[in-house]
Structure formats: structure tokens, C-alpha cells
Scaffold this motif. Sequence first.
Motif: not given
Length: 330
Positions: A118, A121, A250, A253-254, A301, A304-305
Motif C-alpha cells: 500500500g 499506507l 484509489i 494510489e496503493i 483507504i 487515508k490517502a
Amino acid sequence: MNTQDGKITVVGGGAIGGIVAARLARSGQAVSLLARGAQLDAIKRSGLSVIDGDDRYTLKVDATDQPETLGVQGLLFICLKGPALTAAAASLTPLVGPGTHIVSVMNGVPWWYLNEFGGALAGQRLESVDPGGVVSAALPPSQASGCVVHISSSIAEPGVIRKGYGNELIIGPGSARMADRAAHAVELLRHAQFDVVASDDIRRDIWVKLWGNMTMNPISAITRSTGDVILDDPLTKNLVVSVMEEARRIGKEIGIELTMTTDARNAMTRKLGAFRTSMLQDVEAGRQLEIEAILGAPYEIAVKAGIPAPFISVLYGLVGQLNANLIKQA
């Protein structure tokens, strides 16, 4: 086929857990099944039966609702919906030792998803699917692998599983140290007559399935519409596409790149015709909905991001209120 994993338990005697346990038992494995209620009573009384097309068979399976009687297991298949896993997690600790291999056979984002993954993350706990860390405390993320299910199955009556279309399982390790154990689980389930794909990126495979589930499931639950109606209406289809594009961002991003277009993915779904999603079936039966793994975790998620996800947030909020009303009425 002998298993290097030692004792095997399937946690969850529902439609998917039941077919996994039955197939393993039929292939010659000694397997225990954690079940409850009428399902457990019927299995203990008459065995576990499977209807698969013209084939019907019944097997004696060691079924119980007392995990402490089974001892530490070599291999655990977790076949529970998210809310049930959260409620049951603490009771599963007697099954888990340092050598236990845990395979999550679940919809959506599992509790171990960000373990060693992640980007920024990596290692963070997802409160949506692991509230207070209760799941991780019982089922260590470092010992987990994932399984994506492409099988339709239902409980015809207590103790009887009716298998529908599909026979594919996709299995891959959650970390490099579990690669050998995941490879063995692949062979074990192939021997049990599943069509098993060995994944080299199980998180991506989980996200790809989620890409469809996180739209069709909640929209069908709210509207009571079948899949064809949702995709044939330009307004609801636009909502589907908007949610999917947010999920694509999303995922990127991870560390998950989705190369398929939304049109191609929705064309696959449209081929299923007038199907009723599992969440729609749960609404019709008055059952609690599996929201957090399908919408809550992706939304968490995104937060958080720092990625805006307005369409996911609206859908998450609406289906959450629907679920709260179902719980009140239960």
C-alpha cells in the motif's frame, strides 16, 4: 493427496464454506467445519449434502460450533461475511498457531490487505474491516493468503448446498513468506475439483472483483433492481462508472493498476442478464448487509490517502442507512 498443512478447518458453513468443506472431504481430506444454528444441526444429524447439477452427494463432516475443541490448525479457510468474522474473530484464537496458514475466502477487502502493501499506507489497519484490531489479533495478517471466488452457491435447505454456475477460485499469498503455503492450497483445492488459478498478485485480483461488487451490490440493494436494469438505465450506469473510476484512482494510489476499461468490465456484467446480486438477496431476506469490506474499506483507504471519493461516500452512506433499518426490523 496428503497435506503438508496438517489439520484443516473451514470456518463458516454457509453456501461457499459448505461447498469448500464438502469438496475437500470428498477428495479424501479430513476436514472440520465450524458452523452454527440450523445448518450445524442438520449437518450433525444427516451429513453435509451438495446438489451440483445432476450430481448429489452427502458426506459426514466433523462439524461443530466450538472451535476450542479442534485445537491448532495447519490450514484455515475463512468463509464468513465481514460482520460475522468481526463477531467471531476472538473465538477463533484456539485454532491459530505460529504455523497456521489462513486463507480468506471472502468478498471485498480483507483485514490483512495493507500488510506489507500500500505504499505510504503499508501496515495500516483498516478499522472498517478490523474494528479495534479484533480480527488481526486472532488471525495474524502475516500468515494470510487470499482467495477470490467465482462460484455461485446457495443453501437449498439446512445441511444442503446447491452449487450454481462457475467453479473458479483465484488464490495467492498475502506475503512472500506464504508463497509455498499458498501454492500447496492451490494444489489441495485443485484435487478437490475446483478450477484454481494461482495468482501472482492476489490484491489486484481482489480489487478487480471488488470493482464490480462495489457498484452492482449496493445499487441493487437500494433500488431493488436486477443487474440488467441498472446497466441499461443511463443514469444508474453513469453512477456505476463514476464509482468505478474513483476506485481505479484509489487502487492506483496503493499500487494497483487496472488496465480494463469500465465499459469492458460492465459488458461482462451485462452478459449475466437479469441477475439478483447477493446484497439484493440479503435485503429481500431481511439479513444484515456486507457493507464494510465492499464499500467501507475502499472509502477508508481513500480518506487515508487523501483521495476525493464523493460517489463512493454517497453510496456508502445510503446503503449504510438501509442496513441500519434492516437491523432495526430484524
